[in-house]
Write an enzyme that holds these catalytic residues in place. Structure first.
Site, PDB file in Angstrom:
ATOM      1  N   SER A 104     -10.766   5.522   1.051  1.00  0.00           N
ATOM      2  CA  SER A 104      -9.494   5.435   0.778  1.00  0.00           C
ATOM      3  C   SER A 104      -8.926   6.309   0.078  1.00  0.00           C
ATOM      4  CB  SER A 104      -9.468   4.058  -0.260  1.00  0.00           C
ATOM      5  OG  SER A 104      -8.084   3.827  -0.440  1.00  0.00           O
ATOM      6  N   ASP A 241      -2.173   6.462   2.122  1.00  0.00           N
ATOM      7  CA  ASP A 241      -3.343   7.167   1.850  1.00  0.00           C
ATOM      8  C   ASP A 241      -4.451   7.489   2.906  1.00  0.00           C
ATOM      9  OD1 ASP A 241      -3.916   4.268   2.012  1.00  0.00           O
ATOM     10  OD2 ASP A 241      -5.341   4.429   0.233  1.00  0.00           O
ATOM     11  N   ASP A 243      -7.110   5.802   4.119  1.00  0.00           N
ATOM     12  CA  ASP A 243      -7.286   4.763   5.097  1.00  0.00           C
ATOM     13  C   ASP A 243      -6.028   3.733   5.437  1.00  0.00           C
ATOM     14  OD1 ASP A 243      -7.202   3.150   2.520  1.00  0.00           O
ATOM     15  OD2 ASP A 243      -8.760   2.100   3.353  1.00  0.00           O
ATOM     16  N   ASP A 245      -4.351   1.964   3.835  1.00  0.00           N
ATOM     17  CA  ASP A 245      -3.937   0.509   3.130  1.00  0.00           C
ATOM     18  C   ASP A 245      -3.183   0.585   2.012  1.00  0.00           C
ATOM     19  OD1 ASP A 245      -5.538   1.680   1.308  1.00  0.00           O
ATOM     20  OD2 ASP A 245      -7.113  -0.236   1.169  1.00  0.00           O
TER      21      ASP A 245
END
Length: 447
Positions: A104, A241, A243, A245
């Site tokens: 992440s 960010d 990833d 999400d």
């Protein structure tokens, strides 16, 4: 021993904490647990595997794929895609399991593994515990035709972008937008989705090299986006960010719009469209008091949860609510996604600007952020934070002084010997004074 799975899968320093053997073992264990509970009954199991562009994702992906195939699971390799895309495609491609390799918003040396079920939801704690319990266990692997086969999932990006576009209620024609993809998983997807939705798009943070993910860019470093928005005269900036999400935003003047403000804007937009289930938003205890006051004034109920998007999602499903999120920018729109989706959130935030015919800075004024001070007190006994009478008395006194204009939150860290002290107040000075006093009490009583 500490639980291997955290609130967002297994995460750690790649090749030290998270090794190829561990990634393979986790994949084998997940396949065995799901198989034993009947998830593969009557058909040959299929898994989709995606990753963000971290260098370590290459060898970890190979390990995960090997583990799944050795356990008799056919594997579709999605390549580099956002976490919410993997969750969506697990369901859309009728897979039995989804696996995402990402840490992440963490720096490039870290990585992580998270699992999704066939509906695109993260595995529940109970299943994760069963997977963890099976690590290193002796087993009889399949042979011959029983081993899994591996192939590329061609068209995954296009399928996900097409899904995103079906959710956008209006054209974004006329908007100039800067998108910062954190040199991460949305570097191809987000600009493409925004362009096809009608926006004029300027990109930064879209040149991943495996090592530059989240480095001075993305939702954890908004300075580059603020500068680009002002330089290009853009209407707004959107930041994901690593990833994708999460989504944070920047106004035309360069002011930050955080997750609470985004939720406030979208909650009002959804209610106006008759699409806010129960006139309710689910948020965590860390959401700013200003958000809660604004929602109360608008007649919208706020349901609070512990910190973590999985707890937000659990409360949403339990209560039949469709919208929720976190101050950090995890925004969940259950009508369109099963997890936080930064690209989806950005599209809908821009659509709200178009539908209301107002710039982002005006929309963000729906709530006033109260000054919030967070102090992490390290090397203390976090387990006594909820039972210390001295600390409880200090908190009660502080709350009495703040009254309705502020609040106090004392939260033990879930992973470190640390206690987080958060104070909101009418002024920065008051918030800092109260926070520093309580941090001192924590050190004295729990040190």
């Amino acid at each position: 021993m500490a639980r291997l799975f955290g609130t967002d899968g297994v995460r750690g320093l790649a090749n030290r904490d998270l090794t190829a053997p561990l990634a393979m073992d986790l994949s084998v264990a997940a396949a065995r647990v799901l198989g034993e509970q009947g998830a593969f009954k009557g058909h040959r199991p299929v898994a989709v595997v995606g990753r963000d562009p971290r260098a370590s994702g290459e060898f970890l992906e190979a390990a995960v794929v090997a583990g799944l195939a050795s356990a008799g699971v056919d594997v579709l390799r999605l390549g580099v895609l956002p976490t919410p895309a993997v969750a969506h495609l697990a369901h859309a491609l009728d897979a039995d399991l989804g696996v995402m390799l990402s840490a992440s918003h963490n720096p490039a040396p870290d990585n992580g593994i998270k699992f999704f079920d066939r509906s695109g939801h993260k595995l529940p704690d109970e299943l994760e515990d069963r997977v963890e319990a099976r690590l290193g266990e002796a087993w009889e692997p399949p042979t011959g035709a029983g081993v899994g086969r591996v192939r590329e999932a061609h068209g995954a990006v296009e399928q996900y972008v097409a899904h995103l576009l079906t959710t956008v209620p209006v054209s974004l024609d006329g908007l100039r937008v800067v998108i910062d993809c954190a040199n991460g998983a949305s570097s191809d997807v987000a600009p493409e989705a925004l362009r096809r939705a009608g926006a004029e798009v300027i990109t930064i943070g879209t040149a991943p090299d495996g090592l530059n993910i989240n480095s001075g860019c993305g939702s954890t470093h908004l300075e580059a986006l603020q500068k680009a928005v002002r330089e290009h005269g853009a209407d707004a900036g959107i930041a994901n960010d690593g990833d994708a999400d999460r989504c944070l935003a920047v106004t035309a003047g360069g002011e930050v719009v955080d997750g609470d403000q985004i939720m406030a804007i979208l909650a009002l937009d959804l209610r106006e469209a008759g699409a806010l289930a129960g006139d309710t938003v689910v948020a965590t205890v860390m959401s700013n008091l200003g958000f809660k006051l604004a929602m109360r004034e608008a007649g919208i109920t706020v349901v609070e949860t512990a910190v973590g998007d999985r707890y937000v999602l659990e409360a949403m499903k339990e209560g039949g609510f469709g919208f929720g999120g976190e101050q950090s920018g995890h925004v969940i729109m259950l009508d369109h996604a099963t997890t936080g989706d930064g690209v989806l959130t950005g599209l809908h935030l821009l659509a709200a600007m178009v539908r209301r015919g107002r710039p982002l800075d005006e929309l963000a004024k729906v709530m006033t952020r109260l000054p919030q001070v967070l102090i992490n007190v390290k090397d203390v006994d976090r387990d006594r934070a909820k039972t210390s009478p001295e600390l409880a008395a200090a908190v009660s006194a502080a709350e009495a002084d703040l009254g309705d204009t502020g609040r106090v939150l004392i939260r033990p860290s879930g992973t470190e010997p640390m206690v987080r002290v958060m104070v909101e107040a009418a002024s920065e000075t008051q918030a800092r004074s109260v926070a520093e006093h309580l941090a001192g009490v924590v050190r004295t009583t729990l040190g």
